[in-house]
Design a protein around this motif. Structure first.
Motif, PDB file in Angstrom:
ATOM      1  N   HIS A 210      -0.796  -5.351  10.187  1.00 30.96           N
ATOM      2  CA  HIS A 210      -0.568  -3.910  10.017  1.00 30.96           C
ATOM      3  C   HIS A 210      -0.726  -3.436   8.574  1.00 30.96           C
ATOM      4  N   ASP A 211      -0.497  -4.315   7.607  1.00 27.46           N
ATOM      5  CA  ASP A 211      -0.573  -3.895   6.196  1.00 27.46           C
ATOM      6  C   ASP A 211      -1.829  -4.389   5.495  1.00 27.46           C
ATOM      7  N   LEU A 212      -2.833  -4.778   6.261  1.00 28.73           N
ATOM      8  CA  LEU A 212      -4.050  -5.293   5.645  1.00 28.73           C
ATOM      9  C   LEU A 212      -4.715  -4.243   4.755  1.00 28.73           C
ATOM     10  N   GLY A 213      -4.464  -2.977   5.046  1.00 27.89           N
ATOM     11  CA  GLY A 213      -5.039  -1.902   4.231  1.00 27.89           C
ATOM     12  C   GLY A 213      -4.579  -1.933   2.785  1.00 27.89           C
ATOM     13  N   LYS A 214      -3.458  -2.612   2.498  1.00 24.97           N
ATOM     14  CA  LYS A 214      -2.974  -2.690   1.117  1.00 24.97           C
ATOM     15  C   LYS A 214      -3.886  -3.546   0.247  1.00 24.97           C
ATOM     16  N   LEU A 215      -4.793  -4.304   0.877  1.00 25.86           N
ATOM     17  CA  LEU A 215      -5.764  -5.057   0.095  1.00 25.86           C
ATOM     18  C   LEU A 215      -6.674  -4.132  -0.720  1.00 25.86           C
ATOM     19  N   LEU A 216      -6.742  -2.864  -0.302  1.00 25.66           N
ATOM     20  CA  LEU A 216      -7.606  -1.897  -0.991  1.00 25.66           C
ATOM     21  C   LEU A 216      -6.842  -1.001  -1.956  1.00 25.66           C
ATOM     22  N   ILE A 217      -5.560  -1.252  -2.137  1.00 30.62           N
ATOM     23  CA  ILE A 217      -4.795  -0.481  -3.118  1.00 30.62           C
ATOM     24  C   ILE A 217      -4.903  -1.201  -4.457  1.00 30.62           C
ATOM     25  N   PRO A 218      -5.410  -0.548  -5.514  1.00 37.26           N
ATOM     26  CA  PRO A 218      -5.526  -1.209  -6.817  1.00 37.26           C
ATOM     27  C   PRO A 218      -4.211  -1.843  -7.254  1.00 37.26           C
ATOM     28  N   LEU A 219      -4.290  -3.054  -7.781  1.00 38.98           N
ATOM     29  CA  LEU A 219      -3.081  -3.804  -8.130  1.00 38.98           C
ATOM     30  C   LEU A 219      -2.225  -3.093  -9.165  1.00 38.98           C
ATOM     31  N   ILE A 221      -1.465  -0.150  -9.251  1.00 38.99           N
ATOM     32  CA  ILE A 221      -0.598   0.782  -8.513  1.00 38.99           C
ATOM     33  C   ILE A 221       0.355   0.007  -7.618  1.00 38.99           C
ATOM     34  N   LEU A 222      -0.188  -0.969  -6.891  1.00 46.22           N
ATOM     35  CA  LEU A 222       0.616  -1.735  -5.927  1.00 46.22           C
ATOM     36  C   LEU A 222       1.745  -2.502  -6.618  1.00 46.22           C
ATOM     37  N   ASP A 223       1.470  -3.028  -7.809  1.00 45.88           N
ATOM     38  CA  ASP A 223       2.459  -3.845  -8.527  1.00 45.88           C
ATOM     39  C   ASP A 223       3.167  -3.084  -9.637  1.00 45.88           C
ATOM     40  N   LYS A 224       3.007  -1.777  -9.666  1.00 44.40           N
ATOM     41  CA  LYS A 224       3.605  -0.987 -10.746  1.00 44.40           C
ATOM     42  C   LYS A 224       5.124  -1.064 -10.706  1.00 44.40           C
ATOM     43  N   GLU A 234       0.122   8.885  -3.123  1.00 44.22           N
ATOM     44  CA  GLU A 234      -0.866   9.259  -2.114  1.00 44.22           C
ATOM     45  C   GLU A 234      -1.832   8.102  -1.841  1.00 44.22           C
ATOM     46  N   ILE A 235      -2.184   7.382  -2.898  1.00 32.45           N
ATOM     47  CA  ILE A 235      -3.084   6.233  -2.732  1.00 32.45           C
ATOM     48  C   ILE A 235      -2.381   5.121  -1.959  1.00 32.45           C
ATOM     49  N   VAL A 236      -1.113   4.857  -2.269  1.00 33.99           N
ATOM     50  CA  VAL A 236      -0.362   3.832  -1.538  1.00 33.99           C
ATOM     51  C   VAL A 236      -0.273   4.195  -0.058  1.00 33.99           C
ATOM     52  N   LYS A 237       0.014   5.462   0.240  1.00 38.34           N
ATOM     53  CA  LYS A 237       0.100   5.895   1.638  1.00 38.34           C
ATOM     54  C   LYS A 237      -1.219   5.697   2.381  1.00 38.34           C
ATOM     55  N   ALA A 240      -2.646   2.996   5.273  1.00 38.54           N
ATOM     56  CA  ALA A 240      -2.700   3.139   6.735  1.00 38.54           C
ATOM     57  C   ALA A 240      -4.136   3.450   7.181  1.00 38.54           C
ATOM     58  N   LEU A 241      -4.801   4.339   6.463  1.00 35.73           N
ATOM     59  CA  LEU A 241      -6.195   4.663   6.778  1.00 35.73           C
ATOM     60  C   LEU A 241      -7.078   3.431   6.609  1.00 35.73           C
ATOM     61  N   TYR A 242      -6.937   2.728   5.492  1.00 34.03           N
ATOM     62  CA  TYR A 242      -7.778   1.559   5.235  1.00 34.03           C
ATOM     63  C   TYR A 242      -7.527   0.466   6.266  1.00 34.03           C
ATOM     64  N   GLY A 243      -6.265   0.339   6.703  1.00 33.13           N
ATOM     65  CA  GLY A 243      -5.949  -0.650   7.733  1.00 33.13           C
ATOM     66  C   GLY A 243      -6.692  -0.379   9.025  1.00 33.13           C
ATOM     67  N   GLY A 244      -6.760   0.901   9.398  1.00 36.25           N
ATOM     68  CA  GLY A 244      -7.518   1.258  10.602  1.00 36.25           C
ATOM     69  C   GLY A 244      -9.001   1.016  10.415  1.00 36.25           C
TER      70      GLY A 244
END
Length: 532
Positions: A210-219, A221-224, A234-237, A240-244
């Motif tokens: 379900h969270d595979l889309g987080k692979l496309l969130i720049p680190l 931001i993800l690790d901030k 907005e990018i973190v949210k 969900a789109l990238y996961g789909g």
């Protein structure tokens, strides 16, 4: 007069959670149905004489008790073993996937972007381009691995499968652990509701990815560390789109796990939340039959609960073992009042399983502590008003003080360095009290945003099943630390708010009966789904 506080009870899981005394016959009953966690070795021998995973029987216990040097064994359930193996494997798979995805994403953004914060559209375009180049072909292999893990867990799945998750989580701190735990909780929910085997399997698969889309969130931001800006959030949210899109072809969602990855943050009512049914509906197309839509939606409803449930139990800066059960219940009940979850799954699935957890048997315990923001908004405002809590208290971190060239002034003002270090900064109130000017203009020039100071509720005693004695403290404080700060020997003093909360407000009685109540049947029956 300041209240006397005794040391809180330690309710954290112990390292020996899986240890059993071989010569304590009271443990025999507990060992029934378990398997050995580790292989057993005799002194001086390199090969085990009993392998890990061996089912424990009376005959095996007799054999082990005959071993003169063996006094303790470590055992767990078969589903704990399968879950632990899955967590380790998912941690590895996610680490490999993240390395590939982030490298390719960084290269794409470098070649097609101006170096500013990327937008959701920019990352979406990068995802589409990377898919065309075959960057994500590894996902097919991941799915095959995950299918096998889910099958292994399903062999021994029962309502008790979630009881040992807190202990398992401590052994697997990687990014894949959340996905496995979400899948396992979702599978347990589905099975408890009488779902068929295929549905249970699909819920597990959806949870794992379900969270595979987080692979496309720049680190970055993800690790901030610290609060995200509005644009960063907005990018973190958008994960969900990238996961789909990960599992789509030409932006067409035609698989249940793709649907769930894209919709697991949607509210059941679709009145709020985000995902491919609301925020990003124009970015994808659904190609599912009526029956497939219904099953995909049902899978997503299980996943929505299990994802939040899992996230709330994960470690936080203020509590390394995750939220207490009373917090989890309050937050999820409040979300149900906001029509976040499927009402029947929430009441007949989540609440039933939650009540059966060993840690839920005593929701109110001495030593429990949690941020005031864990209370629903209405209740939080009531407490803030009751105790006249300062609302605008802010704090500058150590880095902030350095950036604003204030650290020397703090030292010269006699503010104890030990307290600054322990509290990870100084409140703006205390700086102003010591004639250290912190103006909005100065903050802006240094590009510093003060952190809001939150409050913590601490249960100091339990009076009955719904009432406690409690204290309110600033979130970085503990009663014992405050007492130490006040002692003549090594005290370093209290600031004005600490003094007010600890000495003037002190301990008070708190009725938690309303906080432990879930939405009533009349309310639940009126909730309608936003998707069909």
């Amino acid at each position: 007069m300041a209240p006397k506080i005794e040391k809180s009870e330690d309710t954290s899981p112990k390292d020996g959670a899986y240890a059993y005394d071989l010569h304590n016959e009271n443990h025999d009953e507990k060992l029934k149905g378990l398997v050995l966690k580790n292989g057993l070795f005799r002194p001086g021998e390199d090969q085990h004489f009993v392998a890990a995973g061996t089912p424990i029987s009376e005959k095996l216990l007799e054999r082990l008790r005959a071993e003169a040097t063996l006094t303790t064994i470590h055992a767990w359930s078969a589903v704990d073993q399968a879950s632990s193996e899955s967590m380790a494997r998912m941690d590895q798979l996610m680490a490999e996937a993240q390395e590939t995805s982030q490298r390719e994403l960084a290269a794409h953004l470098h070649n097609h972007h101006d170096g500013t914060l990327p937008t959701v559209e920019t990352i979406t375009n990068a995802l589409v381009a990377m898919k065309k180049r075959g960057v994500f072909d590894f996902v097919k292999g991941m799915i095959g691995n995950i299918e096998q893990m889910v099958d292994q867990i399903m062999k021994d799945l029962d309502p008790n499968a979630i009881h040992g998750l807190k202990e398992l989580r401590g052994h697997h701190p990687g990014t894949g652990t959340h996905s496995v735990e979400t899948g396992l909780r979702g599978m347990t929910l589905a099975k408890s509701m009488g779902a068929d085997q295929d549905m249970v399997h699909q819920v597990g698969l959806a949870g794992f990815v379900h969270d595979l889309g987080k692979l496309l969130i720049p680190l970055e931001i993800l690790d901030k560390k610290g609060r995200l800006t509005k644009d960063e959030f907005e990018i973190v949210k958008s994960h969900a789109l990238y996961g789909g899109l990960f599992f789509s072809s030409d932006n067409i969602i035609d698989k249940a796990h793709a649907f769930s990855a894209g919709a697991h943050h949607e509210a059941y009512s679709l009145d709020w939340g985000y995902g491919i049914l609301t925020s990003y509906a124009k970015s994808v197309a659904l190609k599912l039959s009526k029956e497939e839509r219904q099953r995909a939606w049902e899978i997503t409803n299980y996943l929505a609960i299990s994802d939040v449930w899992t996230a709330l139990g994960e470690p936080r800066s203020y509590h390394k073992e995750g939220k207490f059960e009373i917090e989890i219940l309050m937050i999820m009940a409040d979300m149900m009042w906001q029509k976040k979850f499927h009402p029947t799954i929430f009441k007949q699935g989540f609440i039933k399983l939650f009540d059966e957890l060993p840690r839920s048997k005593a929701l109110l315990r001495k030593g429990i502590h949690f941020p005031l923001f864990s209370f629903p908004k209405k209740r939080r405002m009531e407490l803030e008003q009751r105790f006249n809590l300062p609302k605008n208290e802010q704090k500058l971190s150590l880095d902030d003080l350095e950036r604003m060239s204030l650290w020397r002034m703090v030292q010269e003002a006699g503010i104890p360095e030990e307290r600054v270090q322990r509290h990870k900064g100084v409140t703006v109130y205390e700086l102003l009290k010591n004639d250290i000017m912190v103006t909005p203009k100065r903050l802006e020039q240094a590009d510093v945003i003060p952190k809001k100071v939150d409050y913590r509720m601490v249960f100091t005693d339990v009076l009955d099943s719904s009432r406690v004695k409690a204290m309110l403290l600033k979130i970085d404080d503990t009663p014992l630390e405050l007492q130490k700060s006040m002692s003549p020997k090594d005290g370093i003093g209290l600031d004005a708010i600490q003094r007010y909360l600890f000495k003037d407000v002190g301990q008070f009685e708190l009725d938690m009966s309303e906080d432990m109540n879930c939405p009533n049947d009349a309310f639940l029956d009126e909730i309608k789904p936003g998707f069909s």
